[in-house]
Motif scaffolding. Sequence first.
Motif, PDB file in Angstrom:
ATOM      1  N   ILE A 140       0.931  -1.289   0.046  1.00 59.99           N
ATOM      2  CA  ILE A 140      -0.206  -0.077  -0.094  1.00 59.99           C
ATOM      3  C   ILE A 140       0.904   1.245   0.068  1.00 59.99           C
ATOM      4  CG2 ILE A 140      -1.753   1.477   1.388  1.00 59.99           C
ATOM      5  CD1 ILE A 140      -2.829  -1.377   2.323  1.00 59.99           C
ATOM      6  N   ARG A 141       0.777   2.148  -0.936  1.00 61.27           N
ATOM      7  CA  ARG A 141       1.328   3.227  -1.199  1.00 61.27           C
ATOM      8  C   ARG A 141       0.520   4.609  -0.886  1.00 61.27           C
ATOM      9  NH1 ARG A 141       4.094   1.732  -6.506  1.00 61.27           N
ATOM     10  NH2 ARG A 141       1.866   0.560  -6.457  1.00 61.27           N
ATOM     11  N   ILE A 142       0.826   5.320   0.027  1.00 62.54           N
ATOM     12  CA  ILE A 142       0.120   6.682   0.395  1.00 62.54           C
ATOM     13  C   ILE A 142       0.754   7.973   0.165  1.00 62.54           C
ATOM     14  CG2 ILE A 142      -1.363   7.520   2.040  1.00 62.54           C
ATOM     15  CD1 ILE A 142      -1.292   4.942   3.580  1.00 62.54           C
ATOM     16  N   LEU A 143       0.189   8.802  -0.518  1.00 63.31           N
ATOM     17  CA  LEU A 143       0.677  10.346  -0.673  1.00 63.31           C
ATOM     18  C   LEU A 143      -0.371  11.235   0.090  1.00 63.31           C
ATOM     19  CD1 LEU A 143       2.772  12.574  -1.406  1.00 63.31           C
ATOM     20  CD2 LEU A 143       1.503  12.599  -3.545  1.00 63.31           C
ATOM     21  N   GLY A 144      -0.165  11.691   1.236  1.00 66.48           N
ATOM     22  CA  GLY A 144      -0.950  12.743   2.011  1.00 66.48           C
ATOM     23  C   GLY A 144      -0.836  12.953   3.201  1.00 66.48           C
ATOM     24  N   GLN A 145      -1.190  13.894   3.681  1.00 67.95           N
ATOM     25  CA  GLN A 145      -0.813  14.421   5.314  1.00 67.95           C
ATOM     26  C   GLN A 145      -1.665  13.365   5.922  1.00 67.95           C
ATOM     27  OE1 GLN A 145       1.543  16.173   3.947  1.00 67.95           O
ATOM     28  NE2 GLN A 145       1.227  17.241   6.032  1.00 67.95           N
ATOM     29  N   PRO A 146      -1.074  13.081   7.136  1.00 73.47           N
ATOM     30  CA  PRO A 146      -1.814  11.967   8.111  1.00 73.47           C
ATOM     31  C   PRO A 146      -2.744  12.734   8.869  1.00 73.47           C
ATOM     32  CG  PRO A 146       0.890  12.035   8.207  1.00 73.47           C
ATOM     33  CD  PRO A 146       0.192  13.346   7.393  1.00 73.47           C
ATOM     34  N   THR A 147      -3.953  12.016   8.863  1.00 72.39           N
ATOM     35  CA  THR A 147      -5.159  12.393   9.686  1.00 72.39           C
ATOM     36  C   THR A 147      -5.472  11.216  10.361  1.00 72.39           C
ATOM     37  OG1 THR A 147      -6.572  11.848   8.160  1.00 72.39           O
ATOM     38  CG2 THR A 147      -5.647  13.791   7.696  1.00 72.39           C
ATOM     39  N   HIS A 148      -6.501  11.836  11.412  1.00 75.30           N
ATOM     40  CA  HIS A 148      -6.899  10.549  12.290  1.00 75.30           C
ATOM     41  C   HIS A 148      -7.466   9.559  11.644  1.00 75.30           C
ATOM     42  CE1 HIS A 148      -6.253  12.535  16.037  1.00 75.30           C
ATOM     43  NE2 HIS A 148      -6.645  13.801  15.743  1.00 75.30           N
ATOM     44  N   ALA A 149      -7.897   9.605  10.434  1.00 76.11           N
ATOM     45  CA  ALA A 149      -8.509   8.712   9.567  1.00 76.11           C
ATOM     46  C   ALA A 149      -7.563   7.353   9.225  1.00 76.11           C
ATOM     47  CB  ALA A 149      -9.233   8.895   8.163  1.00 76.11           C
ATOM     48  N   LEU A 150      -6.326   7.561   9.531  1.00 77.91           N
ATOM     49  CA  LEU A 150      -5.202   6.468   9.308  1.00 77.91           C
ATOM     50  C   LEU A 150      -5.599   5.245   9.995  1.00 77.91           C
ATOM     51  CD1 LEU A 150      -1.714   8.208   8.851  1.00 77.91           C
ATOM     52  CD2 LEU A 150      -2.912   7.197   7.130  1.00 77.91           C
ATOM     53  N   TYR A 151      -6.379   5.667  11.058  1.00 78.56           N
ATOM     54  CA  TYR A 151      -6.553   4.329  12.088  1.00 78.56           C
ATOM     55  C   TYR A 151      -7.413   3.316  11.134  1.00 78.56           C
ATOM     56  CZ  TYR A 151     -11.682   5.436  12.490  1.00 78.56           C
ATOM     57  OH  TYR A 151     -13.149   5.669  11.937  1.00 78.56           O
ATOM     58  N   LEU A 152      -7.906   3.800  10.117  1.00 84.92           N
ATOM     59  CA  LEU A 152      -8.670   2.633   9.207  1.00 84.92           C
ATOM     60  C   LEU A 152      -7.668   1.494   8.639  1.00 84.92           C
ATOM     61  CD1 LEU A 152     -10.941   5.279   7.198  1.00 84.92           C
ATOM     62  CD2 LEU A 152     -11.885   3.642   8.711  1.00 84.92           C
ATOM     63  N   THR A 184       1.557  16.597  15.742  1.00 84.91           N
ATOM     64  CA  THR A 184       0.323  15.956  15.321  1.00 84.91           C
ATOM     65  C   THR A 184       0.586  14.950  14.282  1.00 84.91           C
ATOM     66  OG1 THR A 184      -0.463  18.282  15.816  1.00 84.91           O
ATOM     67  CG2 THR A 184      -1.701  16.722  14.531  1.00 84.91           C
ATOM     68  N   VAL A 185       1.342  15.055  13.501  1.00 82.62           N
ATOM     69  CA  VAL A 185       1.734  14.137  12.581  1.00 82.62           C
ATOM     70  C   VAL A 185       2.401  12.766  13.098  1.00 82.62           C
ATOM     71  CG1 VAL A 185       3.235  13.475  10.512  1.00 82.62           C
ATOM     72  CG2 VAL A 185       2.107  15.771  10.438  1.00 82.62           C
ATOM     73  N   LEU A 186       3.236  12.974  13.920  1.00 88.62           N
ATOM     74  CA  LEU A 186       3.532  11.713  14.692  1.00 88.62           C
ATOM     75  C   LEU A 186       2.443  11.231  15.540  1.00 88.62           C
ATOM     76  CD1 LEU A 186       6.070   9.980  15.454  1.00 88.62           C
ATOM     77  CD2 LEU A 186       6.429  11.483  17.364  1.00 88.62           C
ATOM     78  N   THR A 187       1.767  11.918  16.098  1.00 92.28           N
ATOM     79  CA  THR A 187       0.398  11.253  16.682  1.00 92.28           C
ATOM     80  C   THR A 187      -0.432  10.683  16.039  1.00 92.28           C
ATOM     81  OG1 THR A 187       0.519  13.057  18.493  1.00 92.28           O
ATOM     82  CG2 THR A 187      -1.595  11.941  18.356  1.00 92.28           C
ATOM     83  N   ASN A 188      -0.825  11.321  14.563  1.00 92.41           N
ATOM     84  CA  ASN A 188      -1.680  10.672  13.865  1.00 92.41           C
ATOM     85  C   ASN A 188      -1.085   9.203  13.220  1.00 92.41           C
ATOM     86  OD1 ASN A 188      -3.378  12.241  14.313  1.00 92.41           O
ATOM     87  ND2 ASN A 188      -3.227  13.595  12.441  1.00 92.41           N
ATOM     88  N   ILE A 189       0.332   8.948  13.129  1.00 92.74           N
ATOM     89  CA  ILE A 189       0.898   7.695  12.553  1.00 92.74           C
ATOM     90  C   ILE A 189       1.252   6.701  13.462  1.00 92.74           C
ATOM     91  CG2 ILE A 189       1.661   9.282  10.535  1.00 92.74           C
ATOM     92  CD1 ILE A 189       4.618   8.658  11.570  1.00 92.74           C
ATOM     93  N   MET A 190       0.959   6.984  14.690  1.00 88.19           N
ATOM     94  CA  MET A 190       1.410   6.122  15.932  1.00 88.19           C
ATOM     95  C   MET A 190       0.653   4.745  15.791  1.00 88.19           C
ATOM     96  SD  MET A 190       4.050   7.106  17.378  1.00 88.19           S
ATOM     97  CE  MET A 190       4.089   5.515  18.559  1.00 88.19           C
ATOM     98  N   PRO A 191      -0.768   4.746  15.452  1.00 86.68           N
ATOM     99  CA  PRO A 191      -1.611   3.463  15.139  1.00 86.68           C
ATOM    100  C   PRO A 191      -0.843   2.571  14.326  1.00 86.68           C
ATOM    101  CG  PRO A 191      -3.065   5.506  15.383  1.00 86.68           C
ATOM    102  CD  PRO A 191      -1.736   6.071  15.126  1.00 86.68           C
TER     103      PRO A 191
END
Length: 460
Positions: A140-152, A184-191
Motif C-alpha cells: 500500500i502506497r499513500i501520498l497525503g497528510q496524516p489524519t486521524h482517519a489513518l486508523y482505518l 500532530t503528524v507523529l501522533t496520527n501515524i502512531m497507530p
Amino acid sequence: MYVSQLLSEYIKTKKINIKKCAEYFQIDRSTLYKIIRGERKIPNRDFIQQISQYLYLTNDEKKELLNAYEIDRIGEFRYYCRQHVSSFLKEATLLDNRSFTTPDTLDSILKTGHYTNKYDVEHLLYELSLLECKEKDPHIRILGQPTHALYLLRIVSSHIPITHLFCLNNTNELTKDNQFYNLTVLTNIMPLIFNNDHYSPYYYYNEINAINNHLCFFPNMILTTKYLLIYTADHSSGILYEKGETYDAYEILFNQYLKETKCLITNKDNKSDVIEDFNCILYAPPIGAVYQEDDPFPVFLEENVFVESFKKHSMYLKQFVKRNKDHLSGLYTLQGLRHFVDTGYTIDFPQPFYQPLTINDRIKILRRLKNFINTYSINLVDVPEYDNMSFSVIVMNINTLYFQIVSASGTIKTIQLHEASLVMAFNDYYQYILEERLLSKEDAFKIIDSYITQLEMLKE
C-alpha cells in the motif's frame, strides 16, 4: 507580555488598591506599576502564587496567570511545544490495538468512479486495505497528510508493507489551536507504527498552510496492487481508478516524490545497540536497568528466548550505565513505579509472556532500585501524563530520538527518529521534567520505602 496584561485586567476588575497591594508585598508602588505595565519582569513563580492569593483568584484564573508567566519566561512556541508533548504522551496510551478479521463476503471488485461524501471515501479506504491483504505481493502506497482517519489502515496485516509520503512543517509556527504540527503528524501515524511492522513513513518539508490551501482538487492518493484512489484533504470527495494509464501516471509521480523524501523512522531490532548512543533516558516502569541474571521470571511459556534476551539486555544496560555514569542522565517515573508495585507487571515485558512478579520479587527490585538511584545519576520524577504508558522507554541525545514500544503483535520494538524538530521538542520536554518534576533523593527513598512497607504488610 501576557502576564502583565492578565494581571492588569484582574486588578482592574477586582478594583484593587495599588498602594495597599504594594505595601502588602513590601515593594515600591512604582515597581508594581512597572510589573503591571510589563516594563519589569515578574521576579519568580512564587510572586504569582502570592498575588493570586491576594487577588482571591479562582483556580482557573490562577492557572491562566501561571501559564501566562511561563509563556513570558520561555516563549510561546516552546511553551506550547511542551504542552503538546505532554498531550502526545497521554494520547499514546489510548491507541486502540484491536485486531481485525477480514470478512469472507468482501467483494473482490470495487466500483470505480467519483465518490462524493466523507463516509464513502473513508469506507473505500477500508475496503482497499482489506482487498490488499489478499494479494500475493501486497503493498500500500499513500501520498497525503496524516489524519486521524489513518486508523482505518490498522486492519492491514502487520506483515504488509505500507509506504507513506507526507509533508512536515519547516517553520516554528504553531497551528491555529496552538499545536506543534510535526508532533500532530507523529501522533496520527502512531497507530500504524504500533500495528504494522512494515510501515515506512517518508517526509519532505514545506510550508503547511501552502499544502493545506493547495489548489489541486485531489492532493492525496493511495495506490494498491489493482486500484488508485485520489481524494481531497478532508476526505469529502474522491475518484477511484482501476489499474491503467491514470494509475501508471500516478505511480510514476509517487516514485518521483519518494526520491525527494527522507525516512522518518527506522526500526532497530537490538535494544542494546540503542543505548550506546544516548545521553538521557526516561523509563515508565522501573525494571530494565535494575535486573540481574538471577532474578526469577515465572514464565509459563515453553519458549523463553525472549526472556533470556531481555535479561541479557538488562545486564548490558546496567554495565553501560556504570561505565558512562559521569555523562548520563536517567529518569524513572513515579507512575511506572506505582504500576509495578500494584500489579507486578512492567511494560518492559508484554503481559502474555509472564505471570506477575511475586511480592517478594517486587520488594527485592525496589530495594535494588534504591541502591541504583543512590549510586548513579538516576532520579525519580512525577509525570502524570506517563501513566500506563504504551512506551516502555524514551531515549534521546541531541540528534536522535528512540521509542521502545510494545506493538500490537506483543513484540518489543525500537523505533528511531532523526527529524530535528521532534528531537528538539522531546529533549526540551526532558529538561522541563528535570526542572519541574524532579523528586529529591530523600523524597524518592521515602516513597520507595513506603511501597516496600505496603508490600511487606500484604505478606502477613
